[in-house]
Design a protein around this motif. Structure first.
Motif, mmCIF file in Angstrom:
data_model
loop_
_atom_site.group_PDB
_atom_site.id
_atom_site.type_symbol
_atom_site.label_atom_id
_atom_site.label_comp_id
_atom_site.label_asym_id
_atom_site.label_seq_id
_atom_site.Cartn_x
_atom_site.Cartn_y
_atom_site.Cartn_z
ATOM 1 N N LEU A 492 0.816 -1.216 0.000
ATOM 2 C CA LEU A 492 0.000 0.000 0.000
ATOM 3 C C LEU A 492 0.851 1.268 0.000
ATOM 4 N N ARG A 493 1.978 1.238 0.665
ATOM 5 C CA ARG A 493 2.777 2.462 0.810
ATOM 6 C C ARG A 493 3.801 2.631 -0.304
ATOM 7 N N ASP A 494 4.482 1.571 -0.678
ATOM 8 C CA ASP A 494 5.643 1.692 -1.555
ATOM 9 C C ASP A 494 5.374 1.202 -2.978
ATOM 10 N N ILE A 495 4.851 -0.001 -3.101
ATOM 11 C CA ILE A 495 4.691 -0.574 -4.437
ATOM 12 C C ILE A 495 3.667 0.200 -5.253
ATOM 13 N N LEU A 496 2.586 0.631 -4.641
ATOM 14 C CA LEU A 496 1.594 1.416 -5.382
ATOM 15 C C LEU A 496 2.187 2.726 -5.881
ATOM 16 N N ARG A 497 2.965 3.396 -5.049
ATOM 17 C CA ARG A 497 3.610 4.641 -5.496
ATOM 18 C C ARG A 497 4.603 4.369 -6.614
ATOM 19 N N PHE A 498 5.349 3.276 -6.489
ATOM 20 C CA PHE A 498 6.298 2.911 -7.534
ATOM 21 C C PHE A 498 5.572 2.646 -8.850
ATOM 22 N N LEU A 499 4.463 1.901 -8.810
ATOM 23 C CA LEU A 499 3.743 1.568 -10.030
ATOM 24 C C LEU A 499 3.164 2.807 -10.698
ATOM 25 N N MET A 500 2.692 3.757 -9.914
ATOM 26 C CA MET A 500 2.135 4.985 -10.492
ATOM 27 C C MET A 500 3.184 5.719 -11.310
ATOM 28 N N VAL A 501 4.399 5.846 -10.775
ATOM 29 C CA VAL A 501 5.467 6.540 -11.502
ATOM 30 C C VAL A 501 5.975 5.671 -12.647
ATOM 31 N N TYR A 502 6.105 4.368 -12.409
ATOM 32 C CA TYR A 502 6.665 3.481 -13.420
ATOM 33 C C TYR A 502 5.772 3.400 -14.657
ATOM 34 N N ILE A 503 4.454 3.346 -14.459
ATOM 35 C CA ILE A 503 3.540 3.269 -15.606
ATOM 36 C C ILE A 503 3.657 4.511 -16.466
ATOM 37 N N VAL A 504 3.859 5.658 -15.854
ATOM 38 C CA VAL A 504 4.050 6.892 -16.624
ATOM 39 C C VAL A 504 5.296 6.779 -17.502
ATOM 40 N N PHE A 505 6.407 6.325 -16.916
ATOM 41 C CA PHE A 505 7.648 6.158 -17.681
ATOM 42 C C PHE A 505 7.475 5.118 -18.791
ATOM 43 N N LEU A 506 6.871 3.992 -18.441
ATOM 44 C CA LEU A 506 6.718 2.905 -19.407
ATOM 45 C C LEU A 506 5.888 3.337 -20.607
ATOM 46 N N PHE A 507 4.761 3.957 -20.362
ATOM 47 C CA PHE A 507 3.903 4.383 -21.456
ATOM 48 C C PHE A 507 4.575 5.471 -22.297
ATOM 49 N N GLY A 508 5.217 6.417 -21.617
ATOM 50 C CA GLY A 508 5.857 7.504 -22.360
ATOM 51 C C GLY A 508 6.969 7.007 -23.288
ATOM 52 N N PHE A 509 7.862 6.163 -22.774
ATOM 53 C CA PHE A 509 8.962 5.662 -23.601
ATOM 54 C C PHE A 509 8.458 4.693 -24.668
ATOM 55 N N ALA A 510 7.429 3.885 -24.352
ATOM 56 C CA ALA A 510 6.880 2.976 -25.363
ATOM 57 C C ALA A 510 6.275 3.758 -26.515
ATOM 58 N N ALA A 511 5.528 4.802 -26.207
ATOM 59 C CA ALA A 511 4.955 5.628 -27.271
ATOM 60 C C ALA A 511 6.041 6.300 -28.102
#
Length: 749
Positions: A492-511
């Motif tokens: 709840l504290r760490d992994i969710l925050r990591f995923l929120m930032v990581y998905i932004v990076f992943l989608f941006g670089f994939a596009a």
């Protein structure tokens, strides 16, 4: 003729002179609001000379609109109250005297602010806030409303300074014990201790709200709280202030539990008064032997069976109050900790373990049924007329019945608790997963009956959720329960925050990579070269957003391949983007995640046991809620004990819970106890029924309270037997002898 003329002249001259005396005052004596305000700010009553005559002549009053501030509604009296010098303003008595003579005394004295921020504040509020006993006495003498309510935004909770709106609450919340006593016992109009503000809070509720757990605040709040209780009992012997509830059906103790005011909560829960005020105690020392203290705690409002209002008890408020930041510390306080432990041993543990075993059996059946599903044909499948087919069909029926049962349980949970989003995130972690498990399984069953072959997808999702939910039952065991707490908090504290930032990076670089590798398709001359042409002239390895995201995810976990098509037009820039992505995700984000998870584990490790106890408490209370009423009554905690005589002469009988505590700091304190010796007394002495005895296998000492109420009222008012914790100059026999002598003297009188 002349005589007649003179006679007429004599009559006309006095009339003419009187007419001159009564005509309007000179312009220099006309009083405006600014003139009056200027005079009261200076505190000079001489500048108000002629004000009474002006008001009487012009038929005006000091409370009229023209003499009030158009923005705030402030009167000259309020203005004078705000401009004191050495605690006085000589214009105030003059203004009150003028108002009394012009017939608007009460209107002026009780004229409130009209500004939204300070609406309802009167001169009495200001005098109390300025801690001015002289002005408070003066205003009450001139009929000030002692129950006026200051309801402006500044006086709301979370806006400025909340004090309960009423003058009595203001005096209490600003630490003025003498002022409080005067308001309660003045000769003009006594404050009603049962008066409530717009939120239904009494003065005791207001004190709980202003408590902030700091040392200075706690010292004055607790002292004020007890002082009001003592004064109220002295004035109204039958009143029970702590049983009064606010608009949310919360007593002061319940409100302290809900708000997480841990210091005032501990004080109320453990309050132990002198023998003269024993009826106000919530804790009773039964006996003392060295560092061991046998204590009896009043369960009123604490246990689920002892609620005075229609809503939750203290244990329920703490267990399910997700907005309480200190509830994990409150759940381990006595007697709540021992009370929940007794509930766990009486009925919580056996029922929980049975449910645990049944759930394991259910998941094993679910797994076997899913693994042996038919692989040919189209659903719904006809049951085979074999032993294996019959068992599989029975297993399918059992699995679906379990899904319906879980779904009904979750619906009941949401209807009973009505959890907010915050509560679901903090406390409803497994409740959400159980709901998803049941809903997905039911969807799979519907798709199966409808003949959709895709029913297998929700089926396997439900299977995964089902095994994950097995972690819910780890809370029944301390070691695994604490480990499960760490997993939940880390997710709840760490992994969710990591995923929120990581998905932004992943989608941006994939596009970006998909856009960079896009080229027009080449012309194809025959079918044999079609695939090669698409791979060479198309997008290659990163031929779509989905494929590009998968490839980039491999780089995140260190499994990526930097090879790419040689015919890319911007291969150097392509390589730069890949390296930048690896640095930001694999090097930066993953290492930050590891560091944060390590910090979370270290932080939670000190609180994990209390958090686990909090989760177990929720389970205990849920189990208790689902028990039949006759079982709940049978498993009821505590014993009914007569602890004294109330001020109205009635027997004071409480439902109390016995706790044995170790206090190494109380060696040399002389404490009043209810028993002289620790240990069990005879049933004739203690008059304890079979239902009042501790349950079989209890870890707590089965020490009962010696009945002391059957004598006269004078005997009850005597100090209780003194228990000496350590040897002293006065022996125990001497103390007992003196107690008997005092008792005999009272009975003789």
């Amino acid at each position: 003729m002349s005589t007649a003329t003179n006679s007429v002249s004599i009559r006309v001259i006095p009339f003419y002179m009187i007419d001159i005396h009564r005509k309007p005052v000179k312009p220099s004596k006309v009083f405006s609001r600014e003139m009056i305000y200027k005079a009261v700010v200076k505190g000079d009553p001489e500048e108000l000379d002629g004000l009474l005559e002006y008001l009487q002549t012009s038929v005006k009053k000091l409370s009229d609109t023209e003499f009030r501030d158009s923005l705030t509604g402030k009167t000259c009296l309020l203005k004078a109250m705000l401009n004191l010098k050495d605690g006085k303003n000589d214009t105030i008595p003059l203004l009150l005297d003028i108002a009394e003579k012009t017939g608007n005394l009460e209107e002026l004295v009780n004229a409130p602010y009209t500004h939204p921020d300070f609406r309802g504040q009167t001169a009495l509020h200001i005098a109390i806030e300025r801690r001015n006993m002289y002005l408070v006495d003066l205003l009450l003498r001139y009929k000030a409303d002692i129950h006026a309510k200051a309801v402006g935004e500044f006086f709301k909770q979370d806006s400025g300074f909340y004090f309960g709106e009423l003058p009595l609450s203001l005096a209490a919340c600003t630490n003025q014990p003498n002022m409080v006593q005067y308001l309660l016992d003045n000769p003009y109009r006594k404050a009603d201790v049962e008066a409530r503000d717009s939120e239904g809070n009494t003065v005791l509720h207001a004190l709980v709200i202003v408590a902030d757990d700091t040392e200075d605040n706690t010292q004055f709040v607790t002292k004020m709280y007890d002082g009001i209780l003592l004064s109220t009992t002295r004035m109204y012997s039958t009143m029970r202030m702590e049983e009064l509830v606010n608009s949310n059906d919360l007593t002061p103790l319940m409100l302290a539990a809900k708000l997480g005011k841990i210091e005032i909560f501990k004080h109320i829960l453990r309050r132990e008064m002198t023998p003269e005020s024993l009826h106000l105690s919530r804790k009773f020392t039964e006996w003392v032997y060295g560092p061991l203290h046998g204590s009896l705690y009043d369960l009123t409002d604490v246990d689920t069976h002892e609620k005075t209002s229609g809503k939750n008890s203290v244990v329920e408020i703490i267990a399910f109050g997700s907005d309480n930041p200190k509830r994990n510390r409150m759940i381990v306080l006595e007697p709540i900790n021992k009370l929940l432990q007794e509930k766990w041993e009486k009925f919580g543990r056996p029922i929980f373990y049975i449910k645990f075993l049944l759930y394991i059996v259910y998941m094993l059946i679910f797994t076997v049924v899913a693994y042996n599903r038919p692989l040919t044909g189209k659903p719904p499948f006809t049951p085979e007329r074999t032993v294996k087919g019959g068992l599989r069909f029975a297993g399918e029926i059992l699995v679906m019945a379990g899904g319906v049962y879980l779904f009904i349980l979750q619906i009941m949970y949401f209807c009973r608790r009505r959890p907010s989003l915050t509560m679901l995130i903090i406390d409803g972690y497994f409740e959400v997963l159980f709901t998803l498990q049941s809903v997905v399984l039911l969807c799979s069953g519907i798709m199966y009956l409808a003949g959709c072959e895709e029913y297998i997808a929700p089926l396997v999702f439900s299977l995964v959720f089902g095994w994950i939910n097995l972690l819910y039952y780890t809370r029944g065991f301390q070691m695994t329960g604490i480990y499960s707490v760490m997993i939940q908090k880390t997710i709840l504290r760490d992994i969710l925050r990591f995923l929120m930032v990581y998905i932004v990076f992943l989608f941006g670089f994939a596009a970006a990579l998909v856009t960079l590798t896009g080229e027009p398709p080449t012309e194809v001359k025959n079918e044999t070269t079609t695939a090669e042409s698409e791979d060479a002239g198309g997008r290659g390895t990163y031929g779509g957003l989905y494929i590009a995201s998968l490839e980039l995810f491999k780089f995140t976990i260190g499994m990526g391949d930097l090879e790419f098509n040689e015919n890319l037009k911007y291969k150097h820039f392509f390589m730069f983007l890949l390296i930048l992505y690896v640095v930001l995700t694999y090097v930066l984000l993953l290492n930050m995640l590891i560091a944060l998870m390590s910090e979370t584990v270290n932080k939670i490790s000190s609180e994990s046991e209390s958090i686990w106890k909090l989760q177990r408490a929720m389970t205990i209370l849920d189990i208790e809620k689902n028990l039949p009423q006759f079982l709940r009554d049978k498993m009821r905690s505590g014993i009914d004990i007569k602890v004294g005589v109330a001020p109205d002469g009635k027997i004071d009988e409480r439902r109390c819970f016995r706790v044995v505590e170790v206090k190494w700091s109380d060696w040399n304190e002389n404490l009043y106890g209810l028993n002289e010796d620790p240990g069990k007394g005879t049933e004739e002495e203690l008059k304890v029924s079979k239902e009042e005895k501790p349950h079989r296998g209890s870890r707590f000492w089965g020490l009962s309270l010696r009945s002391r109420i059957e004598g006269s009222k004078q005997e009850e008012q005597m100090p209780l037997n003194l228990v000496v914790a350590t040897p002293s100059d006065v022996s125990a026999s001497d103390i007992r002898r003196r107690s008997r002598d005092n008792l005999n003297a009272v009975q003789t009188d």
